[in-house]
Design a protein around this motif. Structure first.
Motif, PDB file in Angstrom:
ATOM      1  N   ALA A   1       2.616  -1.307  -6.485  1.00 46.95           N
ATOM      2  CA  ALA A   1       2.630   0.017  -5.777  1.00 46.95           C
ATOM      3  C   ALA A   1       4.073   0.567  -6.177  1.00 46.95           C
ATOM      4  CB  ALA A   1       2.849  -0.081  -4.309  1.00 46.95           C
TER       5      ALA A   1
ATOM      6  N   ARG B   1      -0.449   0.766  -0.554  1.00 50.80           N
ATOM      7  CA  ARG B   1       0.435   2.206  -0.486  1.00 50.80           C
ATOM      8  C   ARG B   1      -0.554   3.166  -1.436  1.00 50.80           C
ATOM      9  NH1 ARG B   1       6.632   1.744   0.376  1.00 50.80           N
ATOM     10  NH2 ARG B   1       6.745   0.610   2.196  1.00 50.80           N
ATOM     11  N   LEU B   2      -1.557   2.870  -1.712  1.00 51.08           N
ATOM     12  CA  LEU B   2      -2.123   4.242  -2.538  1.00 51.08           C
ATOM     13  C   LEU B   2      -2.639   5.234  -1.598  1.00 51.08           C
ATOM     14  CD1 LEU B   2      -3.282   4.835  -5.371  1.00 51.08           C
ATOM     15  CD2 LEU B   2      -5.146   3.653  -4.724  1.00 51.08           C
TER      16      LEU B   2
END
Ligand SMILES: Cc1ncc(C[n+]2csc(CCOP(=O)(O)OP(=O)(O)O)c2C)c(N)n1
Length: 638
Positions: free
Chosen positions: A37, A105-106
């Protein structure tokens, strides 16, 4: 893995070995996740890791039934340690570990940067530090009130404990004898800017002991020692475990370095770290999967919020034509009536030293076991009471507007994000507070609550509407904020002189109340100014200005129907005991902004801070008396 529920006196050897392996793999996953990330918090994730692994593997929780009734509550307050939490929960099969690993965190993934309660195993969305202990206490008192005998576990960072709300929370836990509460602090002595002792020293042991807690120290990475320290057998007080840890534990160049609190490893650092950990480096493969993650994804592990409601709205109380009372008394009566009607589901009611004024004293007398006196600790109360609703309870908090909203906005925001089912009743709103002066005039509440999408705002016009609004809040899902003034008001009547909100009236959220018909001018009023608007219309009627009057009890939910109606008038006037820049007038302006050929809009309301004085004099000073409203309208029409 064998689950002991913290009943066995020592961690079985085989379990210790399995947990050791789990933590070892998890360390690698924390590093891969954050590097993929290119952001996140590896340092604290690695120091809290053994605590997380111990809790979710040994406490009474079930990956197959994450919402199991009677489960222990595990609340993580330092939500930035999400890589640690996800690595453990994934390894224990609460959800798919691989999915968390590649999609952390995408945008569009279930695995956000700070932990969220829509994921199995997670009780609280956190990230605003200092609120987890209050939230867990709320769940704890709700569970206790529901007859559940479980354990409440909370994990927090040490830097986080600089926050004042935690002092409030620990006093409350002690006063209300939460002897099934264990608060574990990850004592790694570091935070973003360096050493916790340099940034803001806190004597954790002394402060907690002074509040009546038991304090235990242990090594937060030694699984057997940690297990022993966590055993709750014989616990007589709320407990603090100071778990000594090492930030970045397990990778030599990360250990005890504050820089790794919130920095992902770069490619070469990751390679070095994984080699040292002896964990396979498959980062290139994972990066490719991440790229295609959303395209290939078929399921989501997101769970929908569940709201616990009161089933029976009780018998509405109708106040007659000769009644002159304050809305807050009507609220207090409705509350007792609701509790009477739901003996198996009595709400929890919270007070910050104002029960007499906010009219919860009658409930407190009748239902002392469901009433919590929290003192002047509004931040803790807002979080605690809000989060009690995440554990199958209805909770009301009543306070003066300035404390119920302005003082605690951030706590409501976290409640909002957590989809709580919180009912906040704010009395003493507006200039109507009178002589206490500007520090106590709550004049921005509509704007503040409009900013929270999961809070509904209700401003009743009289005691009859207050009664129905309170019953509506208790029996409908989601957060609700009900605002009222302090003064006595006449009941609102129809043109024929009968009650407007009569015994057949049912509150409907978002519906405007059409008090008076008219064709020239439309006055839109809110709360205590409704009656003044009706009186202004009567004055205008004498001068042959036909004036329609609507009352808006839901200023953050203006209906299209009302807006369409307003387009037929020569002038639109809003009237409110509230700041005109952020209140009803602003809401009407916003709603009108999508329409064409809109009539001119004049906003009458509070334009500057008030001062001490009789409320009626303060209204006069800001042009809010019926004669003044009528004069403004005549001026605008000429
Ligand atoms: C109320 C609040 N203020 C500031 C922050 C920003 N912040 C995130 S983590 C952190 C430091 C936390 O330190 P600590 O609790 O020791 O956690 P660790 O460094 O051990 O992970 C800060 C200031 C925040 N998330 N919430």
């Amino acid at each position: 893995m064998e689950r002991t529920n913290f009943i066995l006196p020592a961690l079985p050897e085989a379990t210790a070995e399995k947990l050791q392996n789990l933590c070892h793999e998890a360390r690698g996953n924390i590093l891969k996740m954050t590097s993929l990330a290119a952001s996140g918090h590896p340092g604290g994730s690695m120091s809290s890791l053994e605590i997380f692994a111990m809790l979710w593997s040994q406490a009474n929780v079930n990956p197959e039934k994450p919402l199991m009734k009677g489960r222990d509550r595990i609340v993580v307050s330092h939500g930035h340690t999400s890589p640690g939490v996800y690595s453990v929960l994934g390894a224990l099969k609460f959800f798919d570990l691989h999915e968390a690993l590649v999609s952390f965190r995408l945008a569009g993934s279930d695995f956000e940067g700070h932990i969220e309660r829509h994921l199995p195993g997670i009780e609280l969305t956190s990230g605003n530090l200092g609120q987890g202990l209050s939230a867990a206490i709320g769940m704890g008192i709700a569970d206790r009130s529901n007859g559940i005998r479980n354990h409440i576990w909370v994990v927090a960072g040490d830097g986080e404990n600089q926050k004042g709300q935690i002092s409030e929370a620990r006093r409350f836990a002690s006063k209300y004898m939460l002897n099934n509460l264990t608060y574990i602090i990850d004592l790694n002595h570091l935070q973003i800017s360096g050493d916790t002792a340099d940034i803001m020293p806190v004597n954790l042991r002394a402060e907690f002991e002074a509040s009546g807690w038991e304090v235990i120290e242990t090594d937060g990475h030694d699984l057997k020692a940690l297990y022993k320290a966590m055993l709750p057998k014989g616990q007589k007080k709320p407990r603090l475990i100071l778990a000594g840890t090492v930030m970045g534990k397990g990778v030599s160049f990360m250990e005890n370095k504050a820089g790794f609190h919130g920095r992902a490893l770069k490619k070469d650092e990751l390679e070095k770290a994984l080699k040292e950990l002896n964990v396979k480096n498959n980062i290139e493969e994972l990066a490719l999967e991440r790229k295609n993650f959303l395209k290939n994804r078929t399921t989501s592990c997101r769970k929908e919020p569940v709201y616990h409601l009161m089933k029976n709205a009780g018998n509405p109380i109708t106040y007659g034509l000769d009644h002159r009372g304050d809305n807050r008394s009507a609220w207090g009566k409705a509350l007792v009536s609701l509790a009477d009607a739901n003996p198996d589901n009595i709400p929890l009611v919270f007070d910050c030293d104002l029960a007499g004024s906010v009219k919860t004293a009658e409930f407190a007398k009748k239902y002392p076991g469901h009433f919590f006196q929290t003192g002047i600790m509004e931040h803790h109360t807002a979080t605690m009471a809000g989060c009690a609703t995440l554990a199958d309870k209805v909770a009301f908090w009543s306070d003066f507007g300035v404390f119920a909203v302005d003082e605690t906005f951030n706590q409501h925001r976290l409640n909002d994000i957590n989809h709580t089912n919180f009912k906040v009743v704010a009395t003493h709103c507006g200039l109507d507070v009178g002589p206490d002066g500007k520090t106590h005039h709550c004049i921005k509440y509509v704007g503040l609550m409009r900013a929270l999408p999961n809070y509904r705002t209700i401003v009743p016009a009289d005691p009859n509407q207050t009664d129905r609004a309170v019953r509506h809040a208790a029996t409908s899902p989601g957060n609700c904020f009900i605002a009222m003034g302090r003064s006595k008001l006449p009941v609102i009547t129809k043109e024929d002189g009968t009650l407007f909100f009569d015994e057949n009236y049912e509150f409907s959220y978002g519906k405007a109340d059409h008090f008076r018909n008219g064709t020239d001018v439309a006055i839109i009023a809110m709360g205590p100014t409704c009656i003044k608007a009706i009186q202004a219309a009567q004055i205008l009627e004498v001068g042959k200005i036909s004036t329609a009057v609507w009352g808006i009890s839901c200023p953050t939910e203006i209906s299209d129907k009302l807006i369409n109606n307003l387009l037929n008038f020569k002038q639109i006037i809003t009237v409110e005991d509230h700041d005109t820049e952020t209140g009803l007038g602003a809401g009407i302006a916003l709603a009108l902004s999508g329409a064409e050929n809109t009539p001119p809009l004049t906003r009458i309301g509070v334009t500057h801070y008030g001062m001490s004085g009789d409320a009626e004099d303060l209204y006069t000073m800001q042009g809010l008396q019926p004669e003044q409203i009528a004069e403004t309208i005549i001026e605008k029409l000429s």
